[in-house]
Design an enzyme around this catalytic site. Sequence first.
Site, PDB file in Angstrom:
ATOM      1  N   GLU A   1      -3.848 -39.724  35.337  1.00 35.25           N
ATOM      2  CA  GLU A   1      -2.920 -38.469  35.040  1.00 35.25           C
ATOM      3  C   GLU A   1      -3.613 -38.721  33.278  1.00 35.25           C
ATOM      4  O   GLU A   1      -3.577 -39.135  32.280  1.00 35.25           O
ATOM      5  CB  GLU A   1      -2.024 -38.827  34.886  1.00 35.25           C
ATOM      6  CG  GLU A   1      -0.856 -37.400  34.721  1.00 35.25           C
ATOM      7  CD  GLU A   1       0.414 -37.575  34.576  1.00 35.25           C
ATOM      8  OE1 GLU A   1       1.395 -37.471  35.537  1.00 35.25           O
ATOM      9  OE2 GLU A   1       0.840 -36.518  33.404  1.00 35.25           O
TER      10      GLU A   1
ATOM     11  N   THR B   1       6.953 -39.128  26.228  1.00 32.04           N
ATOM     12  CA  THR B   1       5.508 -39.741  26.070  1.00 32.04           C
ATOM     13  C   THR B   1       4.923 -39.488  24.496  1.00 32.04           C
ATOM     14  O   THR B   1       4.206 -38.147  24.400  1.00 32.04           O
ATOM     15  CB  THR B   1       5.399 -39.894  27.019  1.00 32.04           C
ATOM     16  OG1 THR B   1       6.037 -39.763  28.259  1.00 32.04           O
ATOM     17  CG2 THR B   1       4.360 -40.954  27.673  1.00 32.04           C
TER      18      THR B   1
ATOM     19  N   HIS C   1      10.990 -40.259  35.370  1.00 35.26           N
ATOM     20  CA  HIS C   1      10.147 -40.571  34.755  1.00 35.26           C
ATOM     21  C   HIS C   1      12.070 -41.648  34.245  1.00 35.26           C
ATOM     22  O   HIS C   1      12.547 -41.373  33.777  1.00 35.26           O
ATOM     23  CB  HIS C   1      10.162 -40.044  33.186  1.00 35.26           C
ATOM     24  CG  HIS C   1       9.567 -41.505  32.085  1.00 35.26           C
ATOM     25  ND1 HIS C   1       9.221 -41.465  31.145  1.00 35.26           N
ATOM     26  CD2 HIS C   1      10.073 -42.643  32.139  1.00 35.26           C
ATOM     27  CE1 HIS C   1       8.632 -42.213  30.773  1.00 35.26           C
ATOM     28  NE2 HIS C   1       8.879 -43.130  31.557  1.00 35.26           N
TER      29      HIS C   1
ATOM     30  N   HIS D   1       1.395 -33.073  30.804  1.00 30.19           N
ATOM     31  CA  HIS D   1       1.906 -32.952  29.382  1.00 30.19           C
ATOM     32  C   HIS D   1       1.521 -32.137  28.846  1.00 30.19           C
ATOM     33  O   HIS D   1       0.917 -31.905  27.729  1.00 30.19           O
ATOM     34  CB  HIS D   1       1.682 -34.855  28.686  1.00 30.19           C
ATOM     35  CG  HIS D   1       2.965 -35.194  27.505  1.00 30.19           C
ATOM     36  ND1 HIS D   1       3.229 -33.727  26.714  1.00 30.19           N
ATOM     37  CD2 HIS D   1       3.398 -35.829  27.718  1.00 30.19           C
ATOM     38  CE1 HIS D   1       4.847 -34.645  26.854  1.00 30.19           C
ATOM     39  NE2 HIS D   1       4.535 -35.891  26.800  1.00 30.19           N
TER      40      HIS D   1
ATOM     41  N   ARG E   1      17.628 -42.938  29.639  1.00 22.60           N
ATOM     42  CA  ARG E   1      18.998 -41.806  28.429  1.00 22.60           C
ATOM     43  C   ARG E   1      19.140 -40.401  29.789  1.00 22.60           C
ATOM     44  O   ARG E   1      19.216 -39.465  29.225  1.00 22.60           O
ATOM     45  CB  ARG E   1      17.317 -41.202  27.550  1.00 22.60           C
ATOM     46  CG  ARG E   1      16.707 -40.241  28.131  1.00 22.60           C
ATOM     47  CD  ARG E   1      15.947 -40.202  25.624  1.00 22.60           C
ATOM     48  NE  ARG E   1      15.791 -40.785  25.548  1.00 22.60           N
ATOM     49  CZ  ARG E   1      14.250 -41.284  25.157  1.00 22.60           C
ATOM     50  NH1 ARG E   1      13.928 -39.689  25.336  1.00 22.60           N
ATOM     51  NH2 ARG E   1      13.807 -41.611  24.658  1.00 22.60           N
TER      52      ARG E   1
ATOM     53  N   HIS F   1      13.970 -33.592  32.333  1.00 23.57           N
ATOM     54  CA  HIS F   1      14.643 -32.653  31.555  1.00 23.57           C
ATOM     55  C   HIS F   1      16.226 -31.536  32.087  1.00 23.57           C
ATOM     56  O   HIS F   1      17.200 -31.372  31.431  1.00 23.57           O
ATOM     57  CB  HIS F   1      13.426 -31.344  31.053  1.00 23.57           C
ATOM     58  CG  HIS F   1      12.837 -31.870  30.277  1.00 23.57           C
ATOM     59  ND1 HIS F   1      13.023 -32.575  29.491  1.00 23.57           N
ATOM     60  CD2 HIS F   1      11.328 -31.421  31.272  1.00 23.57           C
ATOM     61  CE1 HIS F   1      11.289 -32.352  29.492  1.00 23.57           C
ATOM     62  NE2 HIS F   1      10.371 -32.050  30.319  1.00 23.57           N
TER      63      HIS F   1
ATOM     64  N   ASN G   1       8.418 -32.340  36.775  1.00 23.28           N
ATOM     65  CA  ASN G   1       9.334 -32.658  36.529  1.00 23.28           C
ATOM     66  C   ASN G   1      10.735 -32.780  36.015  1.00 23.28           C
ATOM     67  O   ASN G   1      10.695 -31.435  35.003  1.00 23.28           O
ATOM     68  CB  ASN G   1       8.357 -33.677  35.170  1.00 23.28           C
ATOM     69  CG  ASN G   1       9.107 -34.737  34.228  1.00 23.28           C
ATOM     70  OD1 ASN G   1      10.484 -34.629  34.351  1.00 23.28           O
ATOM     71  ND2 ASN G   1       8.968 -35.587  33.702  1.00 23.28           N
TER      72      ASN G   1
ATOM     73  N   GLU H   1       7.160 -42.344  37.373  1.00 24.28           N
ATOM     74  CA  GLU H   1       7.104 -42.587  35.383  1.00 24.28           C
ATOM     75  C   GLU H   1       7.176 -43.596  35.877  1.00 24.28           C
ATOM     76  O   GLU H   1       9.153 -43.470  35.235  1.00 24.28           O
ATOM     77  CB  GLU H   1       6.882 -41.588  34.913  1.00 24.28           C
ATOM     78  CG  GLU H   1       5.842 -40.189  35.227  1.00 24.28           C
ATOM     79  CD  GLU H   1       5.860 -39.195  33.670  1.00 24.28           C
ATOM     80  OE1 GLU H   1       6.814 -39.379  33.319  1.00 24.28           O
ATOM     81  OE2 GLU H   1       5.827 -38.200  34.626  1.00 24.28           O
TER      82      GLU H   1
ATOM     83  N   ARG I   1      13.126 -44.412  32.370  1.00 23.46           N
ATOM     84  CA  ARG I   1      13.445 -44.753  31.125  1.00 23.46           C
ATOM     85  C   ARG I   1      13.928 -46.191  30.986  1.00 23.46           C
ATOM     86  O   ARG I   1      14.871 -46.401  31.638  1.00 23.46           O
ATOM     87  CB  ARG I   1      13.591 -44.268  29.845  1.00 23.46           C
ATOM     88  CG  ARG I   1      12.491 -42.758  29.840  1.00 23.46           C
ATOM     89  CD  ARG I   1      13.048 -42.310  28.362  1.00 23.46           C
ATOM     90  NE  ARG I   1      11.956 -41.047  28.063  1.00 23.46           N
ATOM     91  CZ  ARG I   1      11.327 -41.577  26.659  1.00 23.46           C
ATOM     92  NH1 ARG I   1      11.418 -42.688  26.351  1.00 23.46           N
ATOM     93  NH2 ARG I   1       9.683 -40.731  26.832  1.00 23.46           N
TER      94      ARG I   1
END
Length: 236
Positions: free
Chosen positions: A150, A100, A42, A187, A48, A9, A6, A69, A44
């Site tokens: 998941e 999340t 992801h 996660h 962001r 970040h 992922n 995602e 969003r």
Amino acid sequence: MELSVNIDHVATVREARKEEFPDPVHVAVEAELGGADGITVHLRGDRRHIKERDLRLLKQIIRTDLNLEMAATSEMASIASDAKPDRVTLVPEAPGEVTTQGGLDLLNLKQDLKLFISNLRNTGLRVGIFIDPNMEQIKEAVRVGAQYVEINTNEYSKTTHVKKESIRIARVAKAARREGLVVHAGHGIDYRNIRSLLYIPEITGYSIGFAIVARALFVGIRQAVNEMVEILKGAR
Ligand code: PXP
């Protein structure tokens, strides 16, 4: 055992200064060179971190599995159908959350995801759902037509009762497999806490972001990914 990295970040760092770097697309390529089996982003509602531009370029450039995602909204469904990632993982999204919060609670959703998922599947996407480790959620995931789940490992990653929590995840993973679902987890997974999950053969993929991106500050993304790949090989 597959590792999807992922890279949200990385986009978060870029957006902290509204710069054009660091580019999550460059990082995705480095992650692939480090042995990642896939890349997760992801998108969003508030954009962001990851933007449509990232999704579009990732689709063109990466050679591994692209996992988007997203919240189950009509806006996201239309973006996914256009961008055509390899798969879509439905997640809950609350305004202002840092990350999340929990799995998508299929038992209390106002929306019936059956039609939403079948429309996405008809465009050629594989569709999965991020859920908490709970048998009722599994049944519902099957009913609405998910192809994979998941399992949310956030609680596991925070607990001091590691054994108990990993047994709970293992039971749910087994049940999900029995129902014909592919099982992933993610996660809060890091280089240490992943080890107590590796004995669960039903989990065939992990989605990991923060720990890898944080480690990359010291050793670079390619090596940070490779270190996780080596740990996962222990379970292959
Ligand atoms: N899976 C889902 C559904 C997530 O929302 C996240 C966080 O973006 C992850 C996996 C990765 O979590 P982490 O960054 O803690 O590894």
